[in-house]
Design a protein around this motif. Sequence first.
Motif, PDB file in Angstrom:
ATOM      1  N   VAL A  94      12.486  -0.312 -18.399  1.00  0.00           N
ATOM      2  CA  VAL A  94      11.682  -0.881 -17.320  1.00  0.00           C
ATOM      3  C   VAL A  94      12.499  -0.889 -16.033  1.00  0.00           C
ATOM      4  O   VAL A  94      13.699  -1.166 -16.053  1.00  0.00           O
ATOM      5  N   VAL A  95      11.839  -0.527 -14.945  1.00  0.00           N
ATOM      6  CA  VAL A  95      12.427  -0.598 -13.614  1.00  0.00           C
ATOM      7  C   VAL A  95      11.533  -1.517 -12.789  1.00  0.00           C
ATOM      8  O   VAL A  95      10.312  -1.338 -12.758  1.00  0.00           O
ATOM      9  N   ILE A  96      12.155  -2.509 -12.132  1.00  0.00           N
ATOM     10  CA  ILE A  96      11.416  -3.504 -11.360  1.00  0.00           C
ATOM     11  C   ILE A  96      11.886  -3.459  -9.920  1.00  0.00           C
ATOM     12  O   ILE A  96      13.085  -3.407  -9.658  1.00  0.00           O
ATOM     13  N   LEU A  97      10.927  -3.497  -8.992  1.00  0.00           N
ATOM     14  CA  LEU A  97      11.287  -3.622  -7.587  1.00  0.00           C
ATOM     15  C   LEU A  97      10.325  -4.574  -6.911  1.00  0.00           C
ATOM     16  O   LEU A  97       9.212  -4.801  -7.383  1.00  0.00           O
ATOM     17  N   GLY A  98      10.787  -5.157  -5.819  1.00  0.00           N
ATOM     18  CA  GLY A  98       9.936  -6.023  -5.025  1.00  0.00           C
ATOM     19  C   GLY A  98       9.088  -5.208  -4.076  1.00  0.00           C
ATOM     20  O   GLY A  98       9.400  -4.047  -3.775  1.00  0.00           O
ATOM     21  N   ALA A  99       8.028  -5.828  -3.579  1.00  0.00           N
ATOM     22  CA  ALA A  99       7.115  -5.142  -2.675  1.00  0.00           C
ATOM     23  C   ALA A  99       7.604  -5.167  -1.233  1.00  0.00           C
ATOM     24  O   ALA A  99       6.871  -4.769  -0.333  1.00  0.00           O
ATOM     25  N   ASP A 100       8.835  -5.617  -1.016  1.00  0.00           N
ATOM     26  CA  ASP A 100       9.329  -5.758   0.358  1.00  0.00           C
ATOM     27  C   ASP A 100      10.340  -4.689   0.759  1.00  0.00           C
ATOM     28  O   ASP A 100      11.072  -4.840   1.721  1.00  0.00           O
ATOM     29  N   ALA A 142       0.835  -1.213   0.000  1.00  0.00           N
ATOM     30  CA  ALA A 142       0.000   0.000   0.000  1.00  0.00           C
ATOM     31  C   ALA A 142       0.862   1.253   0.000  1.00  0.00           C
ATOM     32  O   ALA A 142       0.569   2.229  -0.710  1.00  0.00           O
ATOM     33  N   ARG A 143       1.924   1.238   0.773  1.00  0.00           N
ATOM     34  CA  ARG A 143       2.804   2.414   0.826  1.00  0.00           C
ATOM     35  C   ARG A 143       3.477   2.656  -0.524  1.00  0.00           C
ATOM     36  O   ARG A 143       3.567   3.801  -0.989  1.00  0.00           O
ATOM     37  N   LEU A 144       3.967   1.596  -1.155  1.00  0.00           N
ATOM     38  CA  LEU A 144       4.611   1.747  -2.464  1.00  0.00           C
ATOM     39  C   LEU A 144       3.625   2.267  -3.500  1.00  0.00           C
ATOM     40  O   LEU A 144       3.967   3.147  -4.305  1.00  0.00           O
ATOM     41  N   LEU A 145       2.411   1.749  -3.503  1.00  0.00           N
ATOM     42  CA  LEU A 145       1.423   2.200  -4.477  1.00  0.00           C
ATOM     43  C   LEU A 145       1.037   3.657  -4.246  1.00  0.00           C
ATOM     44  O   LEU A 145       0.872   4.423  -5.206  1.00  0.00           O
ATOM     45  N   ARG A 146       0.898   4.050  -2.977  1.00  0.00           N
ATOM     46  CA  ARG A 146       0.601   5.460  -2.668  1.00  0.00           C
ATOM     47  C   ARG A 146       1.726   6.370  -3.136  1.00  0.00           C
ATOM     48  O   ARG A 146       1.499   7.444  -3.682  1.00  0.00           O
ATOM     49  N   THR A 147       2.957   5.935  -2.894  1.00  0.00           N
ATOM     50  CA  THR A 147       4.116   6.775  -3.204  1.00  0.00           C
ATOM     51  C   THR A 147       4.411   6.824  -4.695  1.00  0.00           C
ATOM     52  O   THR A 147       4.722   7.888  -5.240  1.00  0.00           O
TER      53      THR A 147
END
Length: 197
Positions: A100-106, A44-49
């Motif tokens: 493309v930039v990829i990151l994990g949700a952790d 949720a924090r990543l999606l908000r940011t």
Amino acid sequence: MTADRTGKYLVIFARRPALGVGKRRLARDVGDLEALRFARSSLARLLRTLGRDPRWTLWIATSPDRPTEWTRPWRAVAQGPGDLGEKLSRVVRALPPGPVVILGADTPDVTREDISAAFAALGSNDAVFGPAQDGGYWLIGLRRRTRAHLPFTDVRWSTGHTLADTLQAMNGRPTALLRMREDVDDGPSLRRYLASR
């Protein structure tokens, strides 16, 4: 798939936030409920940011592949089967052309500035990595030239060798490194994350 107006793609690799679905190493240390609580709050924090920034288009690479209702309003792409290298390769090839930039949700504290720096680094590099304290990486970005080799074979995933192996698989092509961060995979890393807030 067709490209969108940004031509830049940010992908968050995430498991569906449900009890017993993801964060198994973390759950072994802190229990299923606490692992789920972290997974939900981190995503949720990543999606908000990061989700509404007009400089890129956000996708969620999902596992399990279905259902995907929980990803709305963002676009979903399936991680599919296999090890992390196979999943990364599948997602990278499924997206429209463009970096493309990829990151994990952790890694919940990733900022817009981190993502902007990653895309900027791809202007003069074939890849960019965000090193993690455990020897892996919290972010990888690829310029994605036509028929470019993807650096995901012969990598010892989820070990202290993951970043070094992936850099070696780049075969000397230009790469950049962002700042080091810690991704939350287990109880000790969760305690360090919580203590740093």
